[in-house]
Design an enzyme around this catalytic site. Structure first.
Site, PDB file in Angstrom:
ATOM      1  N   ASN A 116       0.815  -1.217   0.000  1.00 48.98           N
ATOM      2  CA  ASN A 116       0.000   0.000   0.000  1.00 48.98           C
ATOM      3  C   ASN A 116       0.845   1.262   0.000  1.00 48.98           C
ATOM      4  O   ASN A 116       0.346   2.339  -0.285  1.00 48.98           O
ATOM      5  CB  ASN A 116      -0.987  -0.018   1.167  1.00 48.98           C
ATOM      6  CG  ASN A 116      -2.084  -1.054   0.935  1.00 48.98           C
ATOM      7  OD1 ASN A 116      -2.200  -1.589  -0.175  1.00 48.98           O
ATOM      8  ND2 ASN A 116      -2.833  -1.365   1.971  1.00 48.98           N
ATOM      9  N   ARG A 174      -8.440  -0.726  -7.365  1.00 51.11           N
ATOM     10  CA  ARG A 174      -8.997   0.567  -6.981  1.00 51.11           C
ATOM     11  C   ARG A 174      -7.922   1.614  -6.758  1.00 51.11           C
ATOM     12  O   ARG A 174      -8.157   2.804  -6.923  1.00 51.11           O
ATOM     13  CB  ARG A 174      -9.795   0.416  -5.698  1.00 51.11           C
ATOM     14  CG  ARG A 174     -10.765  -0.724  -5.645  1.00 51.11           C
ATOM     15  CD  ARG A 174     -11.443  -0.710  -4.335  1.00 51.11           C
ATOM     16  NE  ARG A 174     -11.484   0.650  -3.862  1.00 51.11           N
ATOM     17  CZ  ARG A 174     -12.242   1.614  -4.382  1.00 51.11           C
ATOM     18  NH1 ARG A 174     -13.003   1.333  -5.398  1.00 51.11           N
ATOM     19  NH2 ARG A 174     -12.205   2.834  -3.915  1.00 51.11           N
ATOM     20  N   LEU A 203     -14.352  11.805  -1.680  1.00 48.98           N
ATOM     21  CA  LEU A 203     -13.377  12.637  -0.943  1.00 48.98           C
ATOM     22  C   LEU A 203     -12.174  12.992  -1.821  1.00 48.98           C
ATOM     23  O   LEU A 203     -11.586  14.072  -1.703  1.00 48.98           O
ATOM     24  CB  LEU A 203     -12.927  11.924   0.329  1.00 48.98           C
ATOM     25  CG  LEU A 203     -14.035  11.625   1.337  1.00 48.98           C
ATOM     26  CD1 LEU A 203     -13.473  10.900   2.551  1.00 48.98           C
ATOM     27  CD2 LEU A 203     -14.751  12.908   1.783  1.00 48.98           C
ATOM     28  N   ASP A 223      -7.118  -3.845   8.017  1.00 47.79           N
ATOM     29  CA  ASP A 223      -6.489  -4.860   7.157  1.00 47.79           C
ATOM     30  C   ASP A 223      -5.951  -6.041   7.943  1.00 47.79           C
ATOM     31  O   ASP A 223      -5.472  -7.004   7.347  1.00 47.79           O
ATOM     32  CB  ASP A 223      -5.349  -4.242   6.326  1.00 47.79           C
ATOM     33  CG  ASP A 223      -5.882  -3.272   5.294  1.00 47.79           C
ATOM     34  OD1 ASP A 223      -5.076  -2.549   4.691  1.00 47.79           O
ATOM     35  OD2 ASP A 223      -7.110  -3.215   5.114  1.00 47.79           O
TER      36      ASP A 223
END
Ligand code: EPZ
Length: 421
Positions: A23, A94, A127, A308
């Site tokens: 990430n 995504r 957002l 997560d």
């Protein structure tokens, strides 16, 4: 579609190297779009999500090379030839939305497909859009694509206040603000280590940033950014996942490269459950002694307990002494691992955002199905401690976020193999 076969094999002990954070890498890679000079990322993980982001950046005209070691990504976006992030790539991952901020900041316009939802939730990007509009962008939704442009070709610094903490929206805002004209203040910013790592990389590229890791980040826009070489921070979610191996099976595992500050709240929970966690010079050493005690878990933005790691923690609590309640506050549908764990003999009741887990003595092997990335690895963890054989299907989910998982677990004595098919 491959499956993974696991035979419960008692206590597991050994050393597991922790890779660079997926990430972090997924936001560091789009940062290459901010400069016409090369950005090199060392310690990059070898994962299918990284391959997908590579494909996306190449479709925009960036050159991306995973050099021989497979751990280094050299990227340069001398010219962005194409300004459209296509639906066929974006729908697979995504995090593709993270090209919006950099492309808008560097080029003054961008067309990015809306990602669509995923198994764990609707995953809106409102957002992200609001942050770009706060910086002066005009954004129109047409045929499922966000068409964004900066009037006069350049974004303008502004104060961006997020009504709720969003990791991705903070990352998009941070990257876009580095080239905006003037000062930007991001309020209620996400504080995850991946944000801190991104800020460090952007600063190495010449950005002027203060406050990363706190809820308020201030950025002085500059006219251009130069190339840099940046080491990707260790993956705290992979780290937490492997810390659970000795907790669930018994034994002692040293997670090489692990740092306590990456997993603070999670490590505290493990210790409350009776598992010992020690920082060594090489990483985090974890040892488990049989059944753990039940604990309650609430997922929150960093520095709280990470969403997560919720599925993986549930796998541990299935055989805890007592009853645990897990509250999932970040995503609306993140208990899909519960029915699969129930097939293995777990006793779990799910009501909305709460899962109540009544600990049982032992789980039993079964055929189960992976539904999303973190659910898939929670089933592997449960299988390592279960009696008998477990076959986890649809492990392509696993390959998105865990590099060489069979190899790393076999090194600790696990009986685990991949079944091609
Ligand atoms: C990042 O997703 C991570 N992905 C996720 O990891 C992680 O679970 C999540 O942060 C939370 O920590 C990457 O970094 C690539 P958010 P992100 O924006 O940025 C809502 C994994 O397993 N929201 O912090 O998409 C959203 O629906 C993945 O590695 C809006 O409402 O998460 C959620 O409820 C899964 N509008 C909450 O905010 C928006 O515009 C937090 O989402 C954006 C988000």
């Amino acid at each position: 579609m491959d499956s993974i076969l696991v035979r419960g094999n008692g206590a597991l002990s050994g050393q597991i190297p922790i890779a660079g954070a997926k990430n972090a890498c997924l936001t560091l890679m789009p940062a290459t779009l901010l400069s016409d000079e090369p950005l090199t990322l060392t310690n990059a993980p070898r994962l299918s999500d990284i391959a997908t982001m590579t494909q996306l950046l190449q479709s925009l005209g960036a050159e991306v090379a995973g050099l021989q070691q497979g751990l280094v990504l050299a990227m340069s976006s001398h010219d962005i030839a194409n300004h459209t992030a296509d639906y066929d790539i974006v729908r697979k991952m995504r995090a593709s939305i993270l090209v919006l901020g950099p492309m808008l900041a560097r080029e003054g316009h961008a067309v990015v497909s809306l990602p669509g939802g995923c198994a764990i939730g609707a995953r809106p990007v409102d957002l992200h859009q609001r942050a770009m509009e706060a910086l002066g962008a005009e954004i129109e939704l047409k045929d499922g694509y966000l068409h964004a442009r900066a009037p006069g070709g350049r974004l303008k610094g502004a104060t961006i206040h997020f009504p709720l903490v969003s990791v991705g929206a903070t990352e998009n805002a941070l990257m876009a603000a580095t080239l905006a004209k003037g000062t930007t203040v991001i309020e209620n910013a996400a504080r995850e280590p991946e944000i801190v790592d991104l800020a460090r990389c952007l600063r190495a590229m010449g950005a002027q940033i203060e406050g990363e890791g706190t809820s308020t980040i201030t950025i002085q826009g500059v006219d251009r950014l130069h190339g840099a070489t940046h080491p990707v921070v260790a993956d705290r979610i992979e780290l937490g996942t492997y810390m659970l191996v000795p907790a669930i099976c018994g034994g002692e595992v040293e997670c090489l490269g692990g740092k306590m500050e990456l997993v603070g709240a999670f490590a505290e929970k493990l210790e409350a459950a009776g598992v010992s966690v020690t920082q060594t010079e090489r990483g985090l050493k974890v040892s488990g002694q049989g059944r753990v005690k039940a604990v309650d878990v609430v997922t929150e933005p960093f520095p709280g307990f990470p969403t997560d790691l919720q599925a993986q923690m549930m796998a541990l609590l299935c055989t805890a002494e007592g009853t645990s309640v897990l509250e999932e506050r970040i995503f609306e549908n993140r208990f899909m691992h519960a029915p699969e764990l129930t097939r293995m003999g777990a006793n779990i009741e799910v009501h909305g955002g709460h899962a109540t887990v009544h600990g049982v003595e032992k789980l039993k092997g079964a055929r189960v199905m992976a539904t999303d990335l973190r659910a898939s690895v929670s089933l592997i963890l449960a299988a390592l401690a279960a009696e008998g054989e477990t076959v986890v299907s649809r492990v392509y989910h696993l390959d998105r976020g865990y590099e060489r998982v069979e190899e790393k677990l076999r090194a600790c004595g696990a009986q685990i193999e991949r079944i091609k098919g």
